[in-house]
Design an enzyme around this catalytic site. Structure first.
Site, PDB file in Angstrom:
ATOM      1  N   ASN A 213      76.089  -8.017 -64.974  1.00  0.00           N
ATOM      2  CA  ASN A 213      76.863  -7.256 -64.398  1.00  0.00           C
ATOM      3  C   ASN A 213      77.075  -7.311 -62.771  1.00  0.00           C
ATOM      4  OD1 ASN A 213      74.633  -5.730 -63.298  1.00  0.00           O
ATOM      5  ND2 ASN A 213      74.069  -5.296 -65.533  1.00  0.00           N
ATOM      6  N   ASP A 282      73.179  -3.531 -72.032  1.00  0.00           N
ATOM      7  CA  ASP A 282      73.028  -2.722 -73.382  1.00  0.00           C
ATOM      8  C   ASP A 282      73.147  -3.621 -74.512  1.00  0.00           C
ATOM      9  OD1 ASP A 282      72.521  -0.323 -71.776  1.00  0.00           O
ATOM     10  OD2 ASP A 282      74.505  -0.040 -71.431  1.00  0.00           O
ATOM     11  N   LYS A 292      75.842 -26.128 -75.599  1.00  0.00           N
ATOM     12  CA  LYS A 292      76.778 -25.583 -74.839  1.00  0.00           C
ATOM     13  C   LYS A 292      78.046 -25.467 -76.014  1.00  0.00           C
ATOM     14  CE  LYS A 292      80.147 -26.535 -71.416  1.00  0.00           C
ATOM     15  NZ  LYS A 292      80.858 -27.612 -70.611  1.00  0.00           N
ATOM     16  N   PHE A 327      68.236   6.088 -62.998  1.00  0.00           N
ATOM     17  CA  PHE A 327      69.763   5.995 -62.117  1.00  0.00           C
ATOM     18  C   PHE A 327      70.872   6.075 -63.233  1.00  0.00           C
ATOM     19  CE2 PHE A 327      69.592   4.656 -57.826  1.00  0.00           C
ATOM     20  CZ  PHE A 327      68.660   4.804 -57.432  1.00  0.00           C
ATOM     21  N   LYS A 345      66.828  10.439 -71.801  1.00  0.00           N
ATOM     22  CA  LYS A 345      65.710   9.577 -71.762  1.00  0.00           C
ATOM     23  C   LYS A 345      64.328  10.127 -71.069  1.00  0.00           C
ATOM     24  CE  LYS A 345      69.248   6.247 -70.463  1.00  0.00           C
ATOM     25  NZ  LYS A 345      69.305   4.826 -70.523  1.00  0.00           N
TER      26      LYS A 345
HETATM   27  N1  CTP Z   1      68.334   1.385 -68.613  1.00  0.00           N
HETATM   28  C1  CTP Z   1      67.182   1.079 -69.390  1.00  0.00           C
HETATM   29  N2  CTP Z   1      67.432   0.288 -70.487  1.00  0.00           N
HETATM   30  C2  CTP Z   1      68.831  -0.086 -70.921  1.00  0.00           C
HETATM   31  C3  CTP Z   1      69.789   0.334 -69.923  1.00  0.00           C
HETATM   32  C4  CTP Z   1      69.489   1.255 -69.202  1.00  0.00           C
HETATM   33  O1  CTP Z   1      66.061   1.611 -69.210  1.00  0.00           O
HETATM   34  N3  CTP Z   1      68.752  -0.897 -71.981  1.00  0.00           N
HETATM   35  C5  CTP Z   1      68.026   2.774 -67.696  1.00  0.00           C
HETATM   36  C6  CTP Z   1      68.729   2.049 -66.074  1.00  0.00           C
HETATM   37  O2  CTP Z   1      67.955   1.523 -65.482  1.00  0.00           O
HETATM   38  C7  CTP Z   1      69.149   3.292 -65.668  1.00  0.00           C
HETATM   39  C8  CTP Z   1      69.562   4.312 -66.699  1.00  0.00           C
HETATM   40  O3  CTP Z   1      68.692   3.785 -67.950  1.00  0.00           O
HETATM   41  O4  CTP Z   1      67.987   4.091 -64.991  1.00  0.00           O
HETATM   42  C9  CTP Z   1      70.892   4.676 -66.914  1.00  0.00           C
HETATM   43  O5  CTP Z   1      71.461   3.485 -67.140  1.00  0.00           O
HETATM   44  P1  CTP Z   1      72.942   3.178 -67.191  1.00  0.00           P
HETATM   45  O6  CTP Z   1      73.338   1.885 -67.155  1.00  0.00           O
HETATM   46  O7  CTP Z   1      73.601   4.176 -66.181  1.00  0.00           O
HETATM   47  O8  CTP Z   1      73.370   3.689 -68.318  1.00  0.00           O
HETATM   48  P2  CTP Z   1      73.098   3.399 -70.131  1.00  0.00           P
HETATM   49  O9  CTP Z   1      71.871   4.268 -70.364  1.00  0.00           O
HETATM   50  O10 CTP Z   1      72.900   1.998 -70.297  1.00  0.00           O
HETATM   51  O11 CTP Z   1      74.300   4.056 -70.808  1.00  0.00           O
HETATM   52  P3  CTP Z   1      75.844   3.680 -70.705  1.00  0.00           P
HETATM   53  O12 CTP Z   1      75.878   2.110 -70.193  1.00  0.00           O
HETATM   54  O13 CTP Z   1      76.620   3.903 -71.745  1.00  0.00           O
HETATM   55  O14 CTP Z   1      76.449   4.443 -69.564  1.00  0.00           O
END
Ligand code: CTP
Length: 403
Positions: A213, A282, A292, A327, A345
């Site tokens: 990302n 995620d 490859k 965050f 969370k």
């Molecule tokens: N986070 C985490 N583990 C994951 C994904 C995210 O601990 N697998 C944490 C990030 O570091 C951040 C928070 O969860 O502090 C929110 O992350 P964000 O990317 O905004 O949201 P997601 O929980 O991934 O949900 P979505 O992508 O559906 O918005």
């Protein structure tokens, strides 16, 4: 954008005799730019590397070089200089001046000013790697640290003598950041251990391709650096970041979401605070391929499976008195989505930021955010630098830990 007006305004800069003395001109310029008043004490050896006229022109004050000036009009006693100073910064500090400070030797203006100062002291060492690692120098540094002096650097890299290793003076920006932080916050996080995650993760598809990302790691690195500057012991779990990692913190490098989870869970018990800034993937490919993928004529589908949510796992393992901050990176329904994450969370605070804005979020130097708490409170942090937001978050950490 907010500008931090320093509470302490008068910085006395001591410049001793190392090649890094040429960088003191930039330090004066950057301090002035941040609103500090700067006077310079230049040692005899320092004057071999940088001209007093340069430092006088940049600081707007005469440069002080001698204990016993030739004429009364040039004279200003060491006591008057230390009375004037809100902070003594010594950059570069050679092994020699550090040795004098540590042993109470006052045989020139700078070492005498040091002994008569009761203000905070920040020292930026610069010397050859073997000199820096010598037991005598290390003991002097330890002694000064015990007596309350703060240190910035030295950094590791190529040295002027041709060798490389730890001994290079920190960059002027890093030194001035440290001055600004000490002026504003002091060491208000001393005694606290903080775990920070930063950057993106990479999920390998095959040996040459990955899913990732736009995160660069800037926000997490700003938090780690600011926390260390305020006296915290910091561990930074860093995904593949696009910016340089700070030297004053312990770094654990990871690549994938799974590695980041393992590193966080492993380090969690040793820390009182966790700040999850990382943009963790995620989803990850169900079956990363060892060779490859070759292109074909038809379209290609990838099966992705969910990664663990690290913060959800943490919420089951955390101790009651640990502070956990997350965050929320959103492109729509910012506050609603952030509130849902705060609850799901089990966080003590969440930092919501709208990553669809061009001036806030991934890769840019500025950020606007809203801080949200489980009791329904919320606080806007208007567009600021990532360093400023980092300091605002860390000040909330102190509030969260205060019963
Ligand atoms: N986070 C985490 N583990 C994951 C994904 C995210 O601990 N697998 C944490 C990030 O570091 C951040 C928070 O969860 O502090 C929110 O992350 P964000 O990317 O905004 O949201 P997601 O929980 O991934 O949900 P979505 O992508 O559906 O918005």
């Amino acid at each position: 954008m907010t500008t931090e007006k320093p509470d302490c305004t008068s910085i006395l800069l001591g410049v001793s005799g190392g090649i890094a003395a040429y960088k003191s001109a930039e330090i004066v310029r950057l301090l002035k730019k941040r609103g500090f008043d700067v006077k310079v004490v230049l040692t005899e050896n320092g004057a071999r590397f940088i001209g007093a006229e340069t430092l006088a022109a940049l600081s707007g004050h005469q440069v002080y070089t001698e204990m016993f000036a030739r004429s009364r009009s040039e004279y200003i006693g060491h006591i008057a200089l230390s009375d004037w100073a809100d902070m003594l910064l010594v950059a570069p500090a050679t092994a020699n001046i550090i040795g004098k400070f540590a042993n109470g030797i006052a045989d020139d203006l700078l070492s005498t000013v040091f002994l008569s100062c009761d203000c905070p002291v920040l020292i930026a060492p610069a010397m050859n790697v073997r000199m820096y690692s010598h037991r005598v120098v290390q003991e002097n540094i330890e002694k000064l640290g015990r007596l309350g002096a703060a240190f910035v650097g030295p950094d590791t890299g190529e040295l002027a003598c041709g060798s490389s290793g730890r001994g290079r003076m920190s960059q002027p920006e890093a030194i001035v950041d440290e001055v600004a932080s000490m002026a504003k916050h002091g060491k208000d996080l001393a005694g606290l251990s903080i775990l920070v995650s930063a950057g993106p993760t990479r999920e390998m598809i095959d040996p040459v391709r990955f899913i990732s990302n736009r995160s660069t790691g800037k926000m997490g690195i700003a938090i780690a650096r600011a926390a260390a500057a305020r006296g915290a012991k910091v561990t930074l779990v860093a995904g593949p970041c696009a910016v340089e990692l700070p030297s004053a913190v312990e770094v654990v490098n990871v690549t994938s979401a799974e590695q980041m989870r393992d590193a966080i869970i492993d380090a969690l018990p040793k820390h009182q605070v966790l700040i999850m800034t990382a943009a963790v993937a995620d989803y990850t490919p169900a079956q990363p391929l060892s060779q490859k993928i070759k292109k074909g004529e038809s379209s290609l589908s990838l099966e992705l499976v969910r990664t663990s949510d690290i913060l959800v796992d943490v919420s089951e393992l955390r101790a009651k008195d640990q502070v956990i901050i997350g965050f929320a990176a959103e492109t729509e329904n910012l506050l609603d989505n952030a509130r849902k994450k705060l609850a799901a969370k089990g966080l003590d605070m969440i930092v919501a930021n709208d990553v669809s804005r061009a001036d806030s979020g991934f890769g840019v130097a500025t950020i606007a955010a809203t801080l949200l708490w489980p009791d329904g409170r919320q606080k806007e942090v208007p567009l600021s630098t990532k360093d400023e937001l980092a300091n605002a978050i860390l000040s909330e950490v102190i509030a969260l830990r205060t019963p």
